[in-house]
Design a protein around this motif. Structure first.
Motif, PDB file in Angstrom:
ATOM      1  N   THR A   5       0.654  -1.215  -0.095  1.00  0.00           N
ATOM      2  CA  THR A   5       0.113   0.142   0.012  1.00  0.00           C
ATOM      3  C   THR A   5       0.660   1.328  -0.244  1.00  0.00           C
ATOM      4  O   THR A   5       0.327   2.224  -0.203  1.00  0.00           O
ATOM      5  CB  THR A   5      -0.875  -0.001   1.115  1.00  0.00           C
ATOM      6  OG1 THR A   5      -0.203   0.026   2.355  1.00  0.00           O
ATOM      7  CG2 THR A   5      -1.904  -1.192   1.097  1.00  0.00           C
ATOM      8  N   ARG A   6       2.183   1.190   0.126  1.00  0.00           N
ATOM      9  CA  ARG A   6       3.109   2.352   0.087  1.00  0.00           C
ATOM     10  C   ARG A   6       4.435   1.869  -0.199  1.00  0.00           C
ATOM     11  O   ARG A   6       4.833   0.655  -0.010  1.00  0.00           O
ATOM     12  CB  ARG A   6       3.298   2.806   1.459  1.00  0.00           C
ATOM     13  CG  ARG A   6       1.947   3.535   2.249  1.00  0.00           C
ATOM     14  CD  ARG A   6       2.134   4.047   3.670  1.00  0.00           C
ATOM     15  NE  ARG A   6       1.120   4.077   4.414  1.00  0.00           N
ATOM     16  CZ  ARG A   6       1.152   4.346   5.690  1.00  0.00           C
ATOM     17  NH1 ARG A   6       2.309   4.298   6.500  1.00  0.00           N
ATOM     18  NH2 ARG A   6       0.050   4.337   6.281  1.00  0.00           N
ATOM     19  N   ASP A  26       1.712   6.740  -1.786  1.00  0.00           N
ATOM     20  CA  ASP A  26       0.766   5.938  -1.367  1.00  0.00           C
ATOM     21  C   ASP A  26       0.177   5.291  -2.407  1.00  0.00           C
ATOM     22  O   ASP A  26       0.115   5.982  -3.514  1.00  0.00           O
ATOM     23  CB  ASP A  26      -0.363   6.628  -0.538  1.00  0.00           C
ATOM     24  CG  ASP A  26      -0.049   7.125   0.862  1.00  0.00           C
ATOM     25  OD1 ASP A  26       0.427   6.038   1.451  1.00  0.00           O
ATOM     26  OD2 ASP A  26       0.034   8.400   1.038  1.00  0.00           O
ATOM     27  N   LEU A  27       0.059   3.962  -2.566  1.00  0.00           N
ATOM     28  CA  LEU A  27      -0.574   3.037  -3.628  1.00  0.00           C
ATOM     29  C   LEU A  27      -1.941   2.857  -3.471  1.00  0.00           C
ATOM     30  O   LEU A  27      -2.343   1.413  -3.179  1.00  0.00           O
ATOM     31  CB  LEU A  27       0.424   1.977  -3.932  1.00  0.00           C
ATOM     32  CG  LEU A  27       1.821   2.079  -3.972  1.00  0.00           C
ATOM     33  CD1 LEU A  27       2.594   0.742  -4.393  1.00  0.00           C
ATOM     34  CD2 LEU A  27       2.240   3.181  -5.031  1.00  0.00           C
ATOM     35  N   GLY A  72      -4.614   3.266  -5.497  1.00  0.00           N
ATOM     36  CA  GLY A  72      -5.188   2.778  -6.837  1.00  0.00           C
ATOM     37  C   GLY A  72      -6.334   3.724  -7.067  1.00  0.00           C
ATOM     38  O   GLY A  72      -6.851   4.607  -6.353  1.00  0.00           O
ATOM     39  N   TYR A  86      -7.275  -3.634  -5.709  1.00  0.00           N
ATOM     40  CA  TYR A  86      -6.135  -3.059  -6.293  1.00  0.00           C
ATOM     41  C   TYR A  86      -4.875  -3.577  -5.677  1.00  0.00           C
ATOM     42  O   TYR A  86      -4.515  -3.858  -4.584  1.00  0.00           O
ATOM     43  CB  TYR A  86      -5.841  -1.513  -6.343  1.00  0.00           C
ATOM     44  CG  TYR A  86      -4.877  -0.679  -6.853  1.00  0.00           C
ATOM     45  CD1 TYR A  86      -4.633  -0.579  -8.107  1.00  0.00           C
ATOM     46  CD2 TYR A  86      -3.804  -0.255  -6.080  1.00  0.00           C
ATOM     47  CE1 TYR A  86      -3.522   0.013  -8.860  1.00  0.00           C
ATOM     48  CE2 TYR A  86      -2.761   0.278  -6.688  1.00  0.00           C
ATOM     49  CZ  TYR A  86      -2.731   0.472  -8.048  1.00  0.00           C
ATOM     50  OH  TYR A  86      -1.536   1.075  -8.654  1.00  0.00           O
ATOM     51  N   PRO A  97      -0.992  -3.858  -6.298  1.00  0.00           N
ATOM     52  CA  PRO A  97       0.370  -3.577  -6.949  1.00  0.00           C
ATOM     53  C   PRO A  97       1.341  -4.852  -6.822  1.00  0.00           C
ATOM     54  O   PRO A  97       1.478  -5.441  -5.763  1.00  0.00           O
ATOM     55  CB  PRO A  97       1.083  -2.538  -6.215  1.00  0.00           C
ATOM     56  CG  PRO A  97      -0.384  -1.744  -5.563  1.00  0.00           C
ATOM     57  CD  PRO A  97      -0.898  -3.127  -5.133  1.00  0.00           C
ATOM     58  N   TRP A 137       5.564  -0.318 -11.956  1.00  0.00           N
ATOM     59  CA  TRP A 137       5.018  -1.632 -11.473  1.00  0.00           C
ATOM     60  C   TRP A 137       3.757  -1.691 -12.249  1.00  0.00           C
ATOM     61  O   TRP A 137       3.480  -0.913 -12.862  1.00  0.00           O
ATOM     62  CB  TRP A 137       4.596  -1.409  -9.922  1.00  0.00           C
ATOM     63  CG  TRP A 137       3.658  -0.726  -9.488  1.00  0.00           C
ATOM     64  CD1 TRP A 137       2.246  -0.642  -9.213  1.00  0.00           C
ATOM     65  CD2 TRP A 137       3.864   0.882  -9.274  1.00  0.00           C
ATOM     66  NE1 TRP A 137       1.633   0.365  -8.945  1.00  0.00           N
ATOM     67  CE2 TRP A 137       2.585   1.311  -9.099  1.00  0.00           C
ATOM     68  CE3 TRP A 137       5.025   1.796  -9.477  1.00  0.00           C
ATOM     69  CZ2 TRP A 137       2.420   2.712  -8.514  1.00  0.00           C
ATOM     70  CZ3 TRP A 137       4.880   3.048  -9.092  1.00  0.00           C
ATOM     71  CH2 TRP A 137       3.615   3.457  -8.653  1.00  0.00           C
ATOM     72  N   ALA A 175      -0.261  -3.454 -11.887  1.00  0.00           N
ATOM     73  CA  ALA A 175      -1.222  -3.739 -10.604  1.00  0.00           C
ATOM     74  C   ALA A 175      -2.402  -4.329 -11.278  1.00  0.00           C
ATOM     75  O   ALA A 175      -2.708  -3.924 -12.521  1.00  0.00           O
ATOM     76  CB  ALA A 175      -1.566  -2.418  -9.991  1.00  0.00           C
ATOM     77  N   TRP A 211       1.873   1.430 -14.002  1.00  0.00           N
ATOM     78  CA  TRP A 211       1.983   2.624 -13.289  1.00  0.00           C
ATOM     79  C   TRP A 211       3.417   2.981 -13.322  1.00  0.00           C
ATOM     80  O   TRP A 211       4.578   2.244 -13.380  1.00  0.00           O
ATOM     81  CB  TRP A 211       1.476   2.463 -11.865  1.00  0.00           C
ATOM     82  CG  TRP A 211       0.022   2.257 -11.873  1.00  0.00           C
ATOM     83  CD1 TRP A 211      -0.431   1.152 -12.084  1.00  0.00           C
ATOM     84  CD2 TRP A 211      -0.848   3.126 -11.482  1.00  0.00           C
ATOM     85  NE1 TRP A 211      -1.801   1.199 -11.797  1.00  0.00           N
ATOM     86  CE2 TRP A 211      -2.381   2.512 -11.636  1.00  0.00           C
ATOM     87  CE3 TRP A 211      -0.912   4.714 -11.176  1.00  0.00           C
ATOM     88  CZ2 TRP A 211      -3.452   3.259 -11.302  1.00  0.00           C
ATOM     89  CZ3 TRP A 211      -2.160   5.264 -10.931  1.00  0.00           C
ATOM     90  CH2 TRP A 211      -3.262   4.581 -11.000  1.00  0.00           C
ATOM     91  N   PRO A 267       1.786   8.708  -7.867  1.00  0.00           N
ATOM     92  CA  PRO A 267       1.685   7.705  -9.212  1.00  0.00           C
ATOM     93  C   PRO A 267       1.050   8.047 -10.436  1.00  0.00           C
ATOM     94  O   PRO A 267      -0.111   8.723 -10.319  1.00  0.00           O
ATOM     95  CB  PRO A 267       1.182   6.354  -8.685  1.00  0.00           C
ATOM     96  CG  PRO A 267       1.044   6.562  -7.047  1.00  0.00           C
ATOM     97  CD  PRO A 267       1.083   8.023  -6.889  1.00  0.00           C
TER      98      PRO A 267
END
Length: 490
Positions: A221-222, A238-239, A241, A248, A250, A262, A264, A278, A287
């Motif tokens: 998530t990060r 922060d991932l 999405g 989501y 990744p 990356w 996802a 991404w 992102p």
């Protein structure tokens, strides 16, 4: 146990659901489409091998709920597979199909199968994180247009090195990698201060590692940059999405000179599963979505200054421009190929439940230039080849051995007592040891210097030519992970 062979033997199975490779893909897709709790119960029971009481404790439900959810999930899976043309006759057949996951060693799976299973596990555990995939807003994330392009043949073919192979015939009493290559070693903590898991996502430079932050099982998530000297982390992104994409997930982070990439996977409200590419600057920031496509099964991600490339399992190789991220381009002439060692591709293996079958590699093709390099015929059956070396397994008088040789078959060396292995980065040979005692370490051999090191216990790694670093638990401190950067080895 999985085997490598150039032909698929008749397994004599009676379970109709195990007859076809496509059944595996259908099963994964059907699992991903189950309600979150049913999916979690089936994965925990038939892949992780947990009992009903353990599953009930994990999900905070009663054992009766576990049994009812498992029954409903199996019934729904059977209906889905029957609708897809599967010939399963009873839930028992389906149980056998799911239980195949539990009987195989995760560390020895082909990378494509491993990625698919990890994806299913990640989706199952999302129910524990409170990420409810129901009723997101109207989808705004749509697949990118795709066009086919040709790779122009290079006017000046890439010159391939043919260094002398210096590999001993026996790994003997190897020392730990921390002693053999101290200049390439770094360490990072296994957990963040709040208890979330840290996972190595890449090597940024000689002093900084790229770490994924996992508050739940297999879900990043990060992203953090970890300073190995100062022992400090810096948040890069922060991932979370897109808002219109549920589940989501990744994965497969790749570091270039100036960016991190990356891919996802996620699900739209209409059930469409997207694979998204991404990027973000190495220094951090929001992102940026480069491309999205309906699920093809990405194997790996590779970046150049202008494009991001990805290969798929037997569906070809694709790319998207880094700057505008407009249309996805399919590379003509690379259908059925997968990257062996960037930027060289070869015929993809055929994956079945008990067998990984691969036609012998006879040619490597350069993804960037279209250049073709012939690989000499081999008596080893399936072999892995990079632009410099090939490796395969054989049996000799002393037992199982790994063979390493040049693409033309010259300088063949048999290495004991390795039972399987692969060339990494065109220079190193990674192999699983076979010893008389209980210790069966994983070894790494430098083919240019002959140095040997122990890099883990039995099957710590699924060695592959794409590896640029290795990571394993620090035997001296359970709170740390050891990182070996192959590019930093002198």
């Amino acid at each position: 146990r999985e085997r490598l062979t150039d032909t698929v033997p008749d397994r004599g199975r009676t379970d109709p659901g195990l007859d076809r490779v496509e059944g595996d893909t259908d099963l994964l897709r059907s699992l991903a489409g189950l309600p979150a709790r049913q999916r979690a119960v089936l994965v925990l029971r038939y892949y992780e091998g947990l009992g009903d009481r353990q599953i009930a404790e994990c999900l905070n439900v009663t054992e009766g709920t576990v049994r009812s959810q498992a029954s409903r999930g199996l019934d729904r899976l059977r209906e889905e597979l029957l609708a897809l043309g599967e010939r399963a006759q009873a839930p028992a057949d389906l149980v056998g199909l799911v239980e195949v996951r539990h009987t195989r060693r995760r560390k020895r799976m082909l990378a494509t199968v491993s990625a698919a299973i990890v994806l299913v596990l990640g989706l199952a555990w999302l129910v524990l994180t409170g990420n409810d995939p129901t009723a997101p807003p109207t989808p705004a994330t749509t697949p990118s247009p795709t066009r086919t392009v040709k790779v122009a043949p290079s006017g000046s073919p890439v010159s391939l090195p043919t260094n002398h192979i210096t590999v001993p015939g026996d790994v003997g009493q190897a020392l730990p990698a921390t002693s053999v290559w101290p200049e390439a070693i770094s360490k990072f903590p296994t957990h963040a201060p709040d208890g979330a898991e840290f996972q190595l996502a890449g090597v940024l430079d000689a002093k900084h590692l790229l770490l994924g932050y996992l508050p739940a099982f297999e879900r990043v998530t990060r992203l953090y940059a970890f300073d190995t000297k100062a022992r400090a982390t810096t948040l890069l992104a922060d991932l979370t999405g897109p808002a219109d994409v549920a589940e989501y997930f990744p994965q497969d982070f790749t570091v270039s000179d100036d960016a991190v990439y990356w891919w996802a996977q996620g699900r739209l409200t209409d059930g469409t599963i997207l694979e998204m590419i991404w990027t973000l600057p190495r220094s951090g920031g929001p992102p940026r979505l480069l491309a999205a496509q309906e699920q093809l099964g990405i194997v790996g991600l590779y970046a150049t200054a202008d494009h991001v490339y990805w290969d798929t399992y037997r569906l070809g190789i694709f790319r998207v421009a880094v700057r505008d991220g407009s249309a996805v381009e399919s590379l003509a002439g690379f259908e059925g190929l997968t990257v062996m060692s960037w930027p060289w591709a070869a015929t993809a293996p055929v994956v079945n439940f008990d067998v990984v079958a691969r036609s012998p590699v006879t040619e490597l093709r350069n993804v960037l230039t279209g250049q073709r390099v012939v690989v000499a015929a081999s008596d080893l059956g399936p072999i892995d080849c990079t632009a410099t070396l090939c490796s395969g397994a054989t049996q000799i008088a002393g037992g199982p051995a790994v063979v390493v040789q040049h693409l033309d078959g010259s300088e063949r060396t048999e290495v004991l007592p390795l039972e399987s292995g692969s060339v990494l980065g065109g220079r190193f040979l990674g192999g699983h040891g076979r010893t008389a005692g209980s210790s069966q370490p994983d070894y790494l051999i430098d083919s240019t210097t002959g140095k040997i090191a122990i890099v883990g216990s039995a099957y710590t790694f699924q060695f592959s030519p794409q590896m640029t670093y290795l990571s394993w638990p620090d035997p001296a401190d359970s709170a740390l992970m050891v990182v070996l950067d192959l590019g930093a080895i002198k």
